[in-house]
Design a protein around this motif. Structure first.
Motif, PDB file in Angstrom:
ATOM      1  N   GLU A  54      -1.824   1.124  -1.597  1.00 37.18           N
ATOM      2  CA  GLU A  54      -2.018  -0.315  -1.749  1.00 37.18           C
ATOM      3  C   GLU A  54      -1.514  -0.832  -3.477  1.00 37.18           C
ATOM      4  O   GLU A  54      -2.222  -0.282  -4.257  1.00 37.18           O
ATOM      5  CB  GLU A  54      -3.785  -0.514  -1.683  1.00 37.18           C
ATOM      6  CG  GLU A  54      -4.052   0.143  -0.368  1.00 37.18           C
ATOM      7  CD  GLU A  54      -3.870  -1.432   0.582  1.00 37.18           C
ATOM      8  OE1 GLU A  54      -3.429  -2.356   0.191  1.00 37.18           O
ATOM      9  OE2 GLU A  54      -3.671  -0.888   2.010  1.00 37.18           O
ATOM     10  N   ASN A 108       1.013   6.267   2.128  1.00 34.44           N
ATOM     11  CA  ASN A 108       0.811   4.757   1.713  1.00 34.44           C
ATOM     12  C   ASN A 108       0.180   4.392   0.590  1.00 34.44           C
ATOM     13  O   ASN A 108      -0.824   5.373   0.046  1.00 34.44           O
ATOM     14  CB  ASN A 108       0.109   4.076   3.084  1.00 34.44           C
ATOM     15  CG  ASN A 108       0.161   2.333   3.020  1.00 34.44           C
ATOM     16  OD1 ASN A 108       1.047   2.053   2.541  1.00 34.44           O
ATOM     17  ND2 ASN A 108      -0.574   1.893   3.715  1.00 34.44           N
ATOM     18  N   ARG A 127       8.539   2.558  -1.348  1.00 32.49           N
ATOM     19  CA  ARG A 127       7.099   1.784  -1.354  1.00 32.49           C
ATOM     20  C   ARG A 127       7.297   0.402  -2.061  1.00 32.49           C
ATOM     21  O   ARG A 127       6.678  -0.444  -1.292  1.00 32.49           O
ATOM     22  CB  ARG A 127       6.181   2.710  -2.221  1.00 32.49           C
ATOM     23  CG  ARG A 127       5.628   4.031  -1.741  1.00 32.49           C
ATOM     24  CD  ARG A 127       4.763   3.494  -0.530  1.00 32.49           C
ATOM     25  NE  ARG A 127       4.958   4.773   0.553  1.00 32.49           N
ATOM     26  CZ  ARG A 127       4.643   4.405   1.938  1.00 32.49           C
ATOM     27  NH1 ARG A 127       4.449   3.324   2.287  1.00 32.49           N
ATOM     28  NH2 ARG A 127       4.523   5.673   2.743  1.00 32.49           N
TER      29      ARG A 127
END
Length: 271
Positions: free
Chosen positions: A135, A133, A16
């Motif tokens: 942010e 995913n 990530r």
């Protein structure tokens, strides 16, 4: 000038972090990992997004890179530091090195710092997964630097990632790590106990769970705590214990008794 950032480790954190940094214009020259499958998957993901990342066969392949993230399990960090120090010994190259652990003291990097490497910590206060995913604007980062000249570098990286970031000492970071175990790992464990009680109807618990956590953070956990134990409602408590016993859920019954006893003692000790 943005540093090139390479990674030792190809697990969830490296996956990530590297993709997020790449998206923000950082070059990720090398990934080193003993786990071949994870290494291949991460290098492929970075290349698909336009990066010229190469797998590092040896630690010596990445020594000329500006900054190295050690993103391995906590119990492997010291071993990696030792191997990295050995690889650097006669080269004259001194990359900056950070680890990403919440519970590991910055002093683990001292062998590298003693050689002249700038060392620090960039710890994401959130569980990261390669399969989901994230942010990074939503991920608080806790930073620490052994040298004053590294502090602005990691501060700039954290700023580019877009989320809240603060400089914490190793002890402060450890406290946050402990607190996060309560708010995430233990909550997850309790959810795992709740699901079997209602089986496939567990999605109905989502709104109440979210509201309870939201209110606790908006106000205080003590002021928003509800339920039969908080009220001292022994009749309802017994009904709950009876149904858990009827269902044969011994672990749930044990935890229910433990938590109920703690709450009763805290709020009804004088009754």
């Amino acid at each position: 000038m943005r540093p090139d950032i390479s990674f030792i480790g190809a697990g969830n954190v490296a996956f990530r972090f590297s993709l997020a940094l790449q998206e923000r214009g950082y070059r990720v020259p090398h990934i080193y990992s003993r786990t071949e499958k994870s290494l291949e998957r991460l290098v492929k993901a970075l290349r698909v997004n336009g990066c010229d990342t190469e797998p590092a066969c040896r630690l010596s392949d990445m020594l000329s890179d500006s900054l190295i993230f050690i993103a391995v399990s906590d119990d492997a960090i010291a071993e990696v530091v030792s191997a990295l120090a050995e690889a650097l010994a006669d080269t004259g190259m001194r990359p900056s090195v950070v680890h990403t652990s919440g519970a590991t003291d910055i002093s683990v990097l001292k062998p590298l710092a003693d050689m002249g490497c700038r060392c620090g910590v960039v710890y994401p206060l959130m569980t990261l997964s390669r399969n989901k995913n994230v942010e990074f604007k939503d991920v608080p980062l806790l930073l620490e630097a052994m040298s004053e000249d590294l502090a602005p570098v990691i501060d700039s990286i954290a700023s580019d990632l877009g989320g809240e970031h603060y400089f914490y000492t190793s002890e402060q970071r450890l406290k946050m790590h402990v607190a996060a175990v309560f708010t995430t790992n233990f909550v997850n464990y309790l959810l795992g106990l709740a699901f079997p009680i209602v089986q496939h109807d567990h999605p109905l618990l989502i709104p109440g769970t979210i509201e309870a956590v939201r209110n606790a953070f908006l106000h205080t956990p003590a002021s928003t705590l509800t339920g039969p134990a908080r009220r001292g409602d022994t009749a309802t408590i017994q009904k709950h214990l009876d149904i858990l016993d009827k269902l044969g859920l011994k672990e749930q019954e044990e935890i229910y008794r433990l938590f109920t006893d703690k709450i009763l003692k805290k709020y009804h000790h004088d009754k």
